[in-house]
Structures are given as C-alpha cells and as structure tokens.
Enzyme design. Structure first.
Site, short mmCIF file in Angstrom:
data_model
loop_
_atom_site.label_atom_id
_atom_site.label_comp_id
_atom_site.label_asym_id
_atom_site.label_seq_id
_atom_site.Cartn_x
_atom_site.Cartn_y
_atom_site.Cartn_z
N GLU A 186 0.83 -1.23 0.00
CA GLU A 186 0.00 0.00 0.00
C GLU A 186 0.85 1.27 0.00
O GLU A 186 0.60 2.20 0.79
CB GLU A 186 -0.98 -0.01 1.18
CG GLU A 186 -1.99 -1.13 1.07
CD GLU A 186 -3.11 -1.09 2.13
OE1 GLU A 186 -3.07 -0.25 3.04
OE2 GLU A 186 -4.02 -1.94 2.03
N GLU A 188 -5.14 -8.73 0.26
CA GLU A 188 -5.91 -8.33 1.45
C GLU A 188 -7.36 -8.16 1.02
O GLU A 188 -7.68 -7.29 0.21
CB GLU A 188 -5.41 -7.01 2.06
CG GLU A 188 -4.07 -7.16 2.77
CD GLU A 188 -3.63 -5.92 3.53
OE1 GLU A 188 -4.50 -5.17 4.02
OE2 GLU A 188 -2.41 -5.71 3.61
O1 AHR Z 1 -4.92 -5.73 7.37
C1 AHR Z 1 -4.85 -4.54 8.07
C2 AHR Z 1 -4.17 -3.43 7.30
O2 AHR Z 1 -4.99 -3.00 6.25
C3 AHR Z 1 -2.87 -3.78 6.63
O3 AHR Z 1 -1.80 -3.65 7.49
C4 AHR Z 1 -2.78 -2.76 5.53
O4 AHR Z 1 -2.04 -3.23 4.44
C5 AHR Z 1 -4.22 -2.45 5.20
O5 AHR Z 1 -4.46 -1.10 5.10
#
Ligand code: AHR
Length: 511
Positions: A184, A312
């Site tokens: 990210e 994610e």
């Molecule tokens: O999964 C929680 C967080 O969400 C992670 O650390 C990040 O990559 C995302 O914003």
C-alpha cells in the site's frame, strides 16, 4: 455466472453446467495473512507466555489455532504485514531471542519485541503445512536489506546471509517463492508514501536486482484497489521485458503478479452483502489494465500474463474496529453472508487470480479468535471453511434467473456496474468429479424457492449457514451460527428452498 431479472410470471431458477469449465481455480485463492498487528502474532499464533502450557507446541505456537487452520489446507500465509512492513528490519528478528532489540512500531503504535521473526514464521508455516509469502519493506528499508533477506531465506551457496541462516540452526534453504514489492505504498498512512511514478521506478529497480539474485522467485507488484490510475501507471511502467540477459530468456518478466486490496463493510445489511461485488468489478477492470499494459508495451504473446494477487480482502469497518485498537471485528451473520459473496467472487473470477489472502487469519479482522484458554470461530469462519474444503478444481458455468435488490450500494458505483440479484452464486467441479455450488440468499425476509437444473437427479449433500437474525454473532461464548448438514434428493424434481439470510452449499457427484 450470467444473471437475468425475472418478469412477474417467471420463477427463480439456477441452471448449472458442470461440463462447461470456465477456468482452473488456483488453490492459492484461499491463502491467509498474519501481520504483526494487534493480537495476530503475539497471543494469536505465538503465545509462549500463556500459562496453559497444554495449549502450546514446544516452539510456543498455539496448538488450538494450528488444529483449526490445518484442516483447511490454507496454501500460503502472507507475513509480516501489511503496514507493519514499512518500518520492519528483518534482521532484528533473527538469532537468540534474548538479544533481539525491542523497537517502537509505527504503523499500529505498539512495541515490537521481535521475539517472533523469520525463523519462527518459517517454523509456523511448516507446522500449518503452508508456504510463506514475505512482504518487503519499501518504507524505511533498503534494497540491500531486501537482497539480504532473500539470500537468508533462499541462499544455497557459501555466502554471508545463507551462512547466517545456517548458524541460526537452519541448514536447508526455506525456498520462499512469494515476495511482495512493498505494501500500500500509495496510502497517506504509509511511512514513506510514494507517488505512483516514484514507486514504479523503485519497484522496477528492486525487481531487477532481486531476480538477478534469485530468478526463481515470484515478485508481486504493489497495486491499489484495481480500477485506479495507480494500478494503470505501475503496471504500464513495470510490465515490460527486463532486458537482462543474465536472467536467461531475454524476455524474462520481472513482475509475476499484481497485488490489490479491498475491505468492504456497512451497517446496512444489503449494502454489506452486495459490497463485495465491488471486488468483482475491480478484478475485471484491473485485469483489463494488465491487458492494456501488454498492448501498450507491445509485449510478446510468449510472455506470461501476470495474475492478480488479491492479498488483502475481507469485511472490515475501521471506524468500528480501528487498527490502532487491534481491529478485533465482531462478525455478524450479515458479515458471514458478505464473506460468502466475497468467496463467490473469488471463484467466479478465478481466471484472473493467482492468489487471494483473507486479511487476516487470527484475531485481527479475523474469522478465528483466541482467548487465553481456547478459540472462538466467528460467523465468517464457516463460509471460509466450506470454500477451503469444497470449492476447488474448476469454476463452472451457472445461469441465474432471479429478482434483484435495487436499493443503495456501498460503494455507490456497484449499483451502476453490477447486477445485485437476491441470490449470489458460484459453482465448481473438482478433480474427483464433485460439483459444489454456493448460493447466498441475501434477502432478509424471503425464502427463495428455486428450480435447480443440472443436478441430474443426484443425492445432494447440503451445508447450511443461517440464524435467527442478521445481527447475531458468535462472540458471546455461544456458537449461534455454524454449519448444519442435511441431504436433498434432487430426483424428486422439487424446488430447493434457499432460506432467507443464509449461505447454502450443495454438493453432489457428477455422473
Ligand atoms: O490488514 C490490516 C491493514 O490494512 C494492513 O496492514 C494494511 O495493508 C491495510 O491497510
């Protein structure tokens, strides 16, 4: 899946075509994620100071967590973050535990003891029978550190970091295949947030060096949500031939997968249950951007087309469960339906996906929670369990005729870009000849009597997840939501009734 909205005289039907295979499902779509965040690592998977020693392996891993995760055959776990990566120096987490430095942890405002590091994670992956996937520090980290980590994990020669691994008691290389080029990096919460062009330049240079060191690794580019200019730019810049003859083939690609992230949630059930369709559209648009990079960069047809790594995904509302407060979501039945729709999306879009990781696997925005004395399976555990067990092999064609929900969606653009039928469906044919179909009835009030065509009169096993109310959870110490099993004789030609607010999996042997 094709969908068709009913006119008043028509009835709900699902037609399944098991012989019409759409794509092979990469089992990696059922992967997990363990970040140094909240109670995911410490007291989640690793809990050496727990007084109930019978709960622990000799390494200090939670046996009950391993016992729940292992039967799901989760193929890959991503580690150590997430946002945590952006200040993580992996060398703090190796060698004698008592000598490891404690550091301020800036992503989540904690103290990182470094008692759990690379070697412990590799041992945990072996214990859970999964492959590791490591994310490199693109925040405060350097290329030298990244190269050293790859050498520590995978080096086979007489070199410094390979020897350091051996000196730490690990003679054999770990052969870590999956490596992410940061996490990210577009986010304003990120340490060393980058512009898309700064990131793309850096990712490209790091990728060259990393592939020179170990051409066998799979490198994963940091995309955003899929349909964004960040995704377009980094794909355009980085999907081009390496031009490094030392890598063997002149056209060896540097980038093997493109990562995207999305979390969905709403307090309104219908918005909650339809929000994962944003992920479906995101995969479609992102896949088109990958094609566009191929076209614009004039890549040869012989070059492997990268797949999307949705590393994610989940239902998560940060205002409800803030990251700085450990992000311990309490999932409802509505969330279980949303997770089932998410999983239907991953199966429907299997052609485009090389991996997907539920974020996260224990305690933090997770289907599985630990207490000092045991584990709790949240509502969302059950669709995840059923998909991991049964939805494999190939995605097969389904045609759905069904009325649709027509209210607001979150994000808004789901309404404009996707159909939102009351039933959400995906189906698979596995290599043993079993057809499995998952049907989510998102309607809160109406059971949907449905003609199911294509079961060929089979005896059908039925797995059902439902409950009295869409807001119920499993967190009060009682498993309100679980899996009910039954059988359905499809030869009787009767409709199948999908109960209101439910997830149903039907499974039968294809003759
Ligand atoms: O999964 C929680 C967080 O969400 C992670 O650390 C990040 O990559 C995302 O914003």
């Amino acid at each position: 899946m094709t969908t068709y909205t009913l006119t008043p005289s028509e009835k709900t039907s699902i037609s399944i075509f098991p012989k019409h295979k759409i794509s092979r499902i990469d089992r990696n779509i059922y992967s997990g994620f363990t970040e140094h965040m909240g109670r995911c690592i410490y007291t989640g998977i690793y809990d050496p100071s727990n007084p109930h020693k019978h709960l622990l392996t000799p390494e200090g891993f939670r046996k009950d967590v391993l016992d729940e995760l292992r039967p799901l055959s989760i193929p890959v776990f991503r580690y150590p973050g997430g946002n945590f990566c952006a200040t993580y120096h992996w060398q703090d987490g190796i060698g004698p535990v008592s000598q490891r430095p404690a550091r301020p942890e800036l992503a989540w405002g904690a103290i990182e003891t470094n008692h759990f590091g690379t070697d412990e994670f590799m041992a945990w992956c072996a214990a859970v029978h999964a492959e590791p996937y490591l994310c490199l520090n693109f925040g405060t980290g350097t290329l030298d550190e990244a190269l050293a980590w790859v050498e520590y994990c995978n080096g086979t020669k007489d070199t410094y970091y390979a020897n350091l691994r051996r000196a730490n008691g690990h003679a054999a290389p770990y052969n870590v295949k999956y490596w992410a080029l940061g996490n990210e990096m577009w986010g304003d919460w990120q340490l060393n947030q980058m512009t898309e062009s700064a990131y793309a330049d850096r990712a490209w240079q790091w990728a060259k060096a990393l592939k020179l060191l170990d051409p066998s690794i799979t490198l994963i580019l940091c995309g955003k949500e899929g349909p964004t200019s960040w995704d377009y730019h980094v794909l355009k810049h980085c999907l081009r031939p390496a031009g490094l003859s030392d890598l063997g083939e002149a056209q060896t690609p540097l980038i093997d997968m493109h990562s995207i992230h999305l979390y969905t949630a709403s307090e309104d059930h219908y918005e909650n249950a339809t929000a994962p369709l944003a992920a479906e559209r995101s995969i479609e648009v992102c896949s088109a951007l990958i094609d566009l990079a191929f076209v614009e960069n004039k890549l040869p047809a012989t070059q492997t087309r990268p797949k999307i790594c949705f590393d994610e995904w989940n239902v998560w509302s940060p205002p409800r469960a803030p990251g700085s407060k450990c992000a311990e979501e309490k999932y409802t039945l509505s969330d279980a339906l949303a997770v089932a729709v998410w999983l239907n999306v991953l199966v429907r879009k299997a052609r485009d996906l090389g991996m997907a990781c539920i974020a996260q696997s224990v305690n933090v925005i997770s289907p599985l929670m630990t207490t000092e004395t045991g584990v709790i399976k949240q509502t969302t555990w059950f669709p995840y369990e059923l998909f991991c067990r049964f939805m494999k092999g190939h995605t097969v064609a389904v045609h759905l005729e069904c009325d649709a929900y027509t209210g607001p969606t979150k994000p808004d653009w789901v309404r404009a870009t996707k159909d939102t039928p009351w039933l959400d469906v995906s189906a698979t044919l596995d290599d043993e000849g079993y057809v499995t179909m998952c049907v989510v009835n998102i309607h809160l009030d109406t059971d949907l009597s449905t003609a199911v065509n294509g079961t060929a009169g089979a005896k059908v096993r039925v797995f059902s997840i439902t409950g009295s109310h869409e807001k119920i959870t499993n967190m009060a110490g009682k498993e309100e939501v679980g899996i009910q099993e039954s059988e359905w004789d499809s030869s009787a030609n009767a409709d199948f009734v999908f109960p209101r607010c439910s997830v149903t999996m039907l499974r039968w042997k294809q003759e």
